[in-house]
Design a protein around this motif. Structure first.
Motif, PDB file in Angstrom:
ATOM      1  N   LEU A 163      -7.918   0.001   3.525  1.00  0.00           N
ATOM      2  CA  LEU A 163      -7.741  -1.413   3.194  1.00  0.00           C
ATOM      3  C   LEU A 163      -8.166  -2.248   4.399  1.00  0.00           C
ATOM      4  O   LEU A 163      -7.627  -2.083   5.500  1.00  0.00           O
ATOM      5  CB  LEU A 163      -6.276  -1.687   2.848  1.00  0.00           C
TER       6      LEU A 163
ATOM      7  N   THR B 217     -13.929   3.161  -0.305  1.00  0.00           N
ATOM      8  CA  THR B 217     -13.797   4.591  -0.608  1.00  0.00           C
ATOM      9  C   THR B 217     -15.041   5.297  -0.073  1.00  0.00           C
ATOM     10  O   THR B 217     -16.093   4.662   0.093  1.00  0.00           O
ATOM     11  CB  THR B 217     -13.709   4.823  -2.134  1.00  0.00           C
TER      12      THR B 217
ATOM     13  N   LEU C 284      -8.806   6.218   0.910  1.00  0.00           N
ATOM     14  CA  LEU C 284      -8.869   4.767   0.646  1.00  0.00           C
ATOM     15  C   LEU C 284      -8.472   4.018   1.913  1.00  0.00           C
ATOM     16  O   LEU C 284      -7.494   4.379   2.571  1.00  0.00           O
ATOM     17  CB  LEU C 284      -7.907   4.411  -0.493  1.00  0.00           C
TER      18      LEU C 284
ATOM     19  N   ILE D  96      -5.637   0.632  -6.573  1.00  0.00           N
ATOM     20  CA  ILE D  96      -6.164  -0.720  -6.340  1.00  0.00           C
ATOM     21  C   ILE D  96      -5.640  -1.690  -7.396  1.00  0.00           C
ATOM     22  O   ILE D  96      -5.156  -2.789  -7.075  1.00  0.00           O
ATOM     23  CB  ILE D  96      -7.709  -0.691  -6.335  1.00  0.00           C
TER      24      ILE D  96
ATOM     25  N   SER E  72     -13.958  -3.860  -4.139  1.00  0.00           N
ATOM     26  CA  SER E  72     -13.741  -2.422  -3.948  1.00  0.00           C
ATOM     27  C   SER E  72     -15.098  -1.746  -4.026  1.00  0.00           C
ATOM     28  O   SER E  72     -15.800  -1.867  -5.041  1.00  0.00           O
ATOM     29  CB  SER E  72     -12.779  -1.878  -5.011  1.00  0.00           C
TER      30      SER E  72
ATOM     31  N   HIS F  30     -10.813 -10.126  -3.591  1.00  0.00           N
ATOM     32  CA  HIS F  30     -10.917  -8.691  -3.294  1.00  0.00           C
ATOM     33  C   HIS F  30     -12.256  -8.111  -3.729  1.00  0.00           C
ATOM     34  O   HIS F  30     -12.943  -8.667  -4.593  1.00  0.00           O
ATOM     35  CB  HIS F  30      -9.791  -7.928  -4.003  1.00  0.00           C
TER      36      HIS F  30
ATOM     37  N   PHE G 159       0.837  -1.204   0.000  1.00  0.00           N
ATOM     38  CA  PHE G 159       0.000   0.000   0.000  1.00  0.00           C
ATOM     39  C   PHE G 159       0.877   1.262   0.000  1.00  0.00           C
ATOM     40  O   PHE G 159       0.669   2.176  -0.813  1.00  0.00           O
ATOM     41  CB  PHE G 159      -0.902  -0.023   1.242  1.00  0.00           C
TER      42      PHE G 159
ATOM     43  N   PHE H  86     -11.345  -2.991  -0.394  1.00  0.00           N
ATOM     44  CA  PHE H  86     -10.940  -1.580  -0.525  1.00  0.00           C
ATOM     45  C   PHE H  86     -12.209  -0.741  -0.373  1.00  0.00           C
ATOM     46  O   PHE H  86     -13.197  -0.969  -1.080  1.00  0.00           O
ATOM     47  CB  PHE H  86     -10.332  -1.312  -1.907  1.00  0.00           C
TER      48      PHE H  86
END
Length: 917
Positions: free
Chosen positions: A105, A128, A103, A140, A158, A156, A84, A126
Motif C-alpha cells: 500500500l 501487486t 500486496l 482491496i 490498483s 485509488h 490493512f 495498491f
C-alpha cells in the motif's frame, strides 16, 4: 515512518495505534459484515479523536501549518495500517501466501508528501507483483469499503508493477503522483522494487521532457485561475503563488536531481539556505491557512472567499490596526507570501536553464535577441539582461533602477539571477538613492515608457525595488481592499491601470474607448497623467480619505521625480478628484444642467477634463473583469461632452429653449408624421422630458405612445435591446398613480432584471412615461424573448395588483451570499443644493434583492414623486440616487419631513420593513 512525522510531538495523543489494534484483534465472529461494522465504529472513534486533537493543536498554535498537515497525514497512515491489518488478518487471512499474493500500500500525490488538510483526498495505490489475484481483489475491495464507511474521500488505483511503469510513462498525472509515492504498509520489498523500477524505467533520461510538461501545466493552471497572484479571492492550492507552485518546484527538483526532501535542493545548488528558509516559511503559512479553511468550512475548500477571510484572520490572531482591519492585514500577509513563492519560482527556473542550456533552448522566453550596443556595464546572457558580478548593485545602487530602464529601452527580459540579486540588494535603496536625479530619471523613463511600462513595473515590483524606491507605493504592495468590487490588490490594480493607459495611448483599445483614444492624443500633460495614475490609490489603508491623503503624497513626491511645480499641482488635483467624474456620471442626473455646471466649476479647464476622463476610464477598467461596460462609457461620454461645451463656451451655451426646438425639429423629420399628429404629442409632453431624453429614446417613446393611443391601450410596455448603452430600454406607458415605480421595480427584479437607470415622466394629461434601463445579472442587455415576455407579464400583474409582490420578493434568494461578510451600515444623504428643481436623495447600502423596490416604496410612503433614479453597484455596495419632489412638484425643505424621510429610507435599506404590495 516519513521523516516529517519525527517532528510531531506526542504522536500517541493523536492516535494510539497499538491500543486501537488491540481492540480490533479482540473482535470475534464468523459474520464478516458484523465484524466490519464493529471495526468501523472503533476506527471512526479513533479518527474523530485524532482530528479533534489536531484541531486543538492548530487552535493553540495557529501558524504551525506544516505540523498540522503532517499530523493529518500521520493520522491517515495509522488508520490505513489498521484497516490493512484488520482486513488481511481478520477478514481474508492467508496461511501460506504464494509469491503472487503479495500486496503493498503506497501513499501517492499530496498524501505521499505526508501533507494533508482535514478534507484532503486520500490518494493511495495498491501494487501487486504481477496480475492481481482473487485474494488481492477481495482485500482491496474490502479496504476501500471500510475507508468509505469512515467518510474518507479515497482516490485509488490498483496495478501490477508492469502496469505502473507503462502508465507512468504515458500519463504525466500518474507519473507525478508516483513520483511522490511513499510506503505505508504491506510488503516493503515489493515497494522497494517498484521504487527502483520507477527511477530506472520511467525517470531516467526524461528529465527535460518532464520539466517542460510541468511548466506548461503550471502556465495553463495560472491562466485558468486568473493569471495573477493578486486576485482578492485567491485559490491557495491552485492559484498563482499557491501551494501547487511550491509542489511544482519540488517535483521538478526531485525528478531532475533525485532528491527526497526539499532541504536536499540546497545541496544540489538549486536553492540557497536563505531561499530554503523562505520556501519553508511560505509552505508553513499556506498550510496553516489551508488547514484552518478546511476546519472552518468543513469541506475540501481551496478558495479564500470573502466570507471566510475574516474568520481565518481571527483564528490566526491578526488584529485591527489604524486604517487597516485584521482581515486586510492577514490577506496582505497572504499576498506577500504568494509573491515570495513567485520569486522562488523564478530563481529555480534560472538554475534549470543553466543546467539544461547545453542541451537546447532555455525554459523561459525562448526569444533570443541581438546584443544591444550600450548596456552601460550590464551583461547580456543568452538574450537576457544580466549583471557582470554579484557585487554590481552594491558598487552603485542606482543601477537597481537603471537595470529596469535598460530592460524597457531594449525590450529585454531580465535574467532571473539578476532579479534575485535585485531582490536581495533592494535594501540598498536609501534616501540618497531616492533623491538621486539619475535614479528618478530612470524610474520616470520606465513609468512613461511608450513600450510596455506595465510589464517592467511589475518586474520592478516583484523584485521589491518599486516599493523601496517609492516607499508610499511600498505601503500598498499586496494590500487588498476588503470588498466585492475590487478584484486585485492595490499595487496590482495600479500597475494594470498604467498598462491600460499605455494600450489606449498606442491605439490598441480604440474600439473599447473611442473617446479616450481620441483625446489622449491631444494631451499636453502626458507625463502628469502617468504619474497621476501611479498615485491615484497610493494613500489607501491610511485611515482617511485616500483622495485627500493621496494629493498630499503627490505634492511631496512629484518634485522628487522631476516634475515642475505646475505638473505637481496638476497631479495633486487629479489624485484629489480622481473619483469625481465617475461619481457624477453614475450617481447624478446628467439631464439636470446644474449637475454639469457644478462639475465644470470644479474641473475648470478643458485639459483637466481630458486628463480626468482618461484617468477615470483606466481606473474603472483596472478594477477587474466585467466592471467596465458600454453603459458606463455612455454616461462618461455624455458628461464629458456636456462639460466640455460649458468649459469651451461658458455658461452662455445654447439655451434650453433652443435645444428643445432643435430636438423637436430633428424628430419631426425622422418620424415623417403630419404636423397635427406630431404637435398633439409634443403638447402633451413637458419641457423637462425633452431636455432629459436623447433623440433616439424620444423617437421610440413617441412611436409607442402613438400606437398605444390609436389602439386605446390602458397599458403599453415596450422593450428594446440597446447595444450602445449595454442595456435594454423598457418603456412603460400607463395612467400615472402613486407607487407606480416601486411596483415596476419589484416586477423587473422578479423577472431577473437589474435596473441601472430610470427616468420617470408624467404627461400634461396624467399619463406616466417611464424609461428604465435594465441589464441581466452579468451586466448585459436583458434581451431574450422569453425573459422579455416574462418581464412584461410581471409588470402587468404588479400594476394590476394580481401578484403578491412582497411575498415573492422576500422569497427570492440573495444573488451573492458572500455579501454578508461585509458589514455595511446604510447611509442616507439628502441634498437640496445639487439641483435647482429637485431634492436629491442618495442611499448607500448593502446590495440585496429588491433593494430598489424597498427604497422606492419608502419614498412612496413619504408622499414623494420620483423623477429619475440612478443605480450604481460597487460589488456588495449599492448606491441608489433619486431626484424627487413633493406631490406639488416642489423640493422637500421641511426639517421634520426630511428627518422622517431619512428614518424611513434607513429602515428600508437595512431590510427592517417588509415591502408592501
Amino acid at each position: 515512518m516519513a521523516a516529517r512525522f519525527e517532528s510531531l510531538a506526542n504522536r500517541r495523543a493523536i492516535i494510539d495505534r497499538r491500543d486501537v489494534a488491540g481492540r480490533l484483534d479482540e473482535l470475534e465472529g464468523a459474520d464478516a459484515t458484523a465484524l466490519r461494522r464493529e471495526a468501523t465504529a472503533i476506527l471512526k472513534a479513533a479518527l474523530d479523536h485524532g482530528r479533534k486533537e489536531i484541531a486543538s493543536r492548530l487552535a493553540a498554535a495557529p501558524t504551525r501549518g506544516t505540523d498540522a498537515a503532517a499530523a493529518y497525514a500521520f493520522l491517515t497512515d495509522q488508520i490505513l495500517r489498521l484497516v490493512f491489518d484488520f482486513t488481511t488478518k481478520k477478514l481474508y487471512p492467508l496461511n501460506n501466501p504464494t509469491a503472487g499474493e503479495r500486496l503493498t500500500l503506497m501513499a501517492v500525490g499530496g498524501y505521499g508528501r505526508a501533507e494533508m488538510a482535514l478534507h484532503s483526498d486520500v490518494d493511495i495505490a495498491f501494487l501487486t507483483p504481477w496480475k492481481q489475484t482473487s485474494w488481492a481483489e477481495q482485500v482491496i475491495e474490502s479496504m476501500l469499503y471500510l475507508l468509505w464507511d469512515l467518510g474518507l474521500k479515497v482516490g485509488h488505483s490498483s496495478r501490477s508493477l508492469d502496469d505502473m511503469v507503462r502508465m507512468a510513462k504515458s500519463d504525466l498525472t500518474i507519473r507525478t503522483a508516483m513520483l511522490e509515492g511513499r510506503f505505508v504498509w504491506g510488503d516493503e520489498a515489493l515497494y522497494d522494487e517498484a521504487s527502483q523500477r520507477f527511477d530506472r524505467e520511467v525517470v531516467a533520461g526524461t528529465a527535460r521532457t518532464f520539466v517542460a510538461e510541468k511548466l506548461a501545466e503550471r502556465d495553463e493552471r495560472h491562466r485558468r485561475m486568473g493569471d495573477s497572484r493578486y486576485v482578492v479571492e485567491p485559490n491557495l492550492k491552485e492559484g498563482k503563488g499557491g501551494l501547487r507552485d511550491l509542489h511544482t518546484l519540488f517535483w521538478i527538483g526531485k525528478y531532475v536531481n533525485q532528491v527526497r526532501s526539499v532541504p536536499e535542493l540546497v545541496d544540489k545548488g538549486l536553492l540557497t539556505p536563505e531561499e530554503l528558509r523562505q520556501f519553508q516559511k511560505s509552505e508553513n503559512f499556506l498550510w496553516a491557512v489551508r488547514c484552518h479553511l478546511h476546519i472552518l468550512t468543513n469541506r475540501a475548500e481551496e478558495r479564500l472567499t470573502f466570507d471566510v477571510q475574516p474568520d481565518i484572520a481571527r483564528r490566526m490572531r491578526y488584529a485591527d490596526r489604524p486604517g487597516r482591519s485584521a482581515v486586510e492585514r492577514f490577506m496582505q500577509h497572504y499576498f506577500l507570501t504568494a509573491k515570495r513563492v513567485g520569486d522562488l519560482t523564478g530563481v529555480f527556473l534560472a538554475h534549470l536553464d543553466e543546467e539544461f542550456a547545453a542541451r537546447g533552448r532555455r525554459f523561459a522566453l525562448p526569444r533570443l535577441r541581438r546584443k544591444p550596443r550600450k548596456l552601460e556595464g550590464f551583461a547580456f546572457d543568452r538574450g537576457r539582461l544580466s549583471t557582470p558580478s554579484d557585487s554590481f548593485f552594491e558598487e552603485d545602487p542606482v543601477r537597481l533602477l537603471q537595470m529596469f530602464a535598460l530592460a524597457d529601452k531594449y525590450e529585454l527580459e531580465i535574467h532571473p539571477v539578476a532579479m534575485r540579486q535585485a531582490g536581495r540588494d533592494a535594501r540598498l535603496i536609501d534616501n540618497d538613492v531616492r533623491r538621486n536625479a539619475r535614479a528618478n530619471g530612470y524610474f520616470m523613463d520606465v513609468l512613461t515608457s511608450p513600450r510596455d511600462p506595465e510589464t517592467v513595473l511589475r518586474w520592478m515590483n516583484e523584485a521589491g525595488v518599486f516599493g523601496r524606491f517609492v516607499p508610499d507605493f511600498g505601503r500598498v504592495v499586496a494590500q487588498m481592499q476588503f470588498d466585492m468590487y475590487h478584484h486585485f490588490t492595490v499595487d496590482e490594480h495600479t500597475i494594470r491601470a498604467i498598462g491600460l493607459l499605455s494600450r489606449i495611448e498606442k491605439g490598441e483599445l480604440d474600439a473599447d474607448h473611442p473617446l479616450a483614444s481620441t483625446i489622449i492624443r491631444q494631451l499636453v500633460s502626458r507625463r502628469a497623467l502617468y504619474v497621476a495614475v501611479l498615485m491615484h490609490d497610493i494613500a489607501k489603508g491610511r485611515g482617511g480619505d485616500h483622495s485627500i491623503l493621496g494629493a498630499e503624497v503627490a505634492r511631496k513626491l512629484c518634485p522628487r521625480l522631476g516634475l515642475t511645480a505646475a505638473e505637481t499641482e496638476l497631479v495633486a488635483w487629479l489624485v484629489r478628484w480622481h473619483l469625481l467624474m465617475s461619481a457624477t456620471a453614475f450617481k447624478r442626473d446628467l439631464a439636470d444642467f446644474k449637475t454639469i455646471l457644478d462639475f465644470a466649476e470644479l474641473v475648470q479647464s478643458p485639459e483637466r477634463l481630458r486628463l480626468l476622463l482618461v484617468l477615470t476610464v483606466v481606473d474603472i477598467r483596472a478594477v477587474g473583469p466585467g466592471v467596465w461596460n458600454s453603459w458606463k462609457r455612455q454616461l462618461l461620454t455624455d458628461l464629458y461632452e456636456a462639460a466640455e461645451e460649458v468649459l469651451r463656451l461658458g455658461h452662455k451655451q445654447r439655451g434650453r429653449k433652443e435645444r428643445i426646438e432643435a430636438k423637436q425639429a430633428a424628430l419631426r423629420a425622422r418620424l415623417g408624421w403630419d404636423d397635427d399628429r406630431f404637435d398633439a404629442l409634443v403638447r402633451r409632453l413637458p419641457e423637462a422630458y425633452w431636455v432629459a431624453e436623447a433623440e433616439d429614446v424620444i423617437e421610440r417613446n413617441l412611436r409607442q405612445l402613438d400606437e398605444a393611443d390609436s389602439a386605446s391601450k390602458v397599458l403599453s410596455i415596450g422593450a428594446d435591446a440597446d447595444p450602445d448603452r449595454g442595456a435594454t430600454l423598457v418603456t412603460i406607458y400607463t395612467a400615472d398613480h402613486p407607487g407606480l415605480f416601486y411596483r415596476i421595480a419589484g416586477a423587473i427584479h422578479l423577472a431577473g432584471g437589474s435596473i441601472i437607470d430610470a427616468r420617470i415622466h408624467t404627461t400634461r394629461d396624467g399619463m406616466a412615461v417611464d424609461n428604465i434601463l435594465v441589464q441581466d445579472p452579468f451586466g448585459r442587455p436583458f434581451d431574450e424573448a422569453e425573459r422579455l415576455k416574462r418581464l412584461e407579464i410581471g409588470i402587468e400583474d404588479a400594476l394590476a395588483n394580481r401578484a403578491r409582490l412582497a411575498d415573492r420578493l422576500a422569497a427570492k434568494p440573495l444573488p451573492r451570499a458572500r455579501a454578508d461578510a461585509f458589514p455595511i451600515e446604510p447611509v442616507v444623504l439628502i441634498d437640496n443644493r445639487a439641483s435647482n428643481r429637485y431634492t436629491v436623495v442618495e442611499i448607500n447600502a448593502r446590495d440585496r434583492p429588491a433593494l430598489l423596490n424597498a427604497l422606492s416604496h419608502a419614498l412612496f410612503q413619504s408622499k414623494l414623486t420620483i423623477h429619475s433614479a440612478h443605480i450604481a453597484t460597487y460589488g456588495e455596495r449599492a448606491v441608489d440616487v433619486f431626484y424627487v419632489t413633493d406631490l406639488t412638484g416642489d423640493k422637500v425643505t421641511s426639517a421634520t419631513r426630511l428627518k422622517a424621510l431619512e428614518r424611513r429610507l434607513l429602515e428600508a435599506a437595512g431590510g427592517e420593513v417588509a415591502e408592501a404590495a
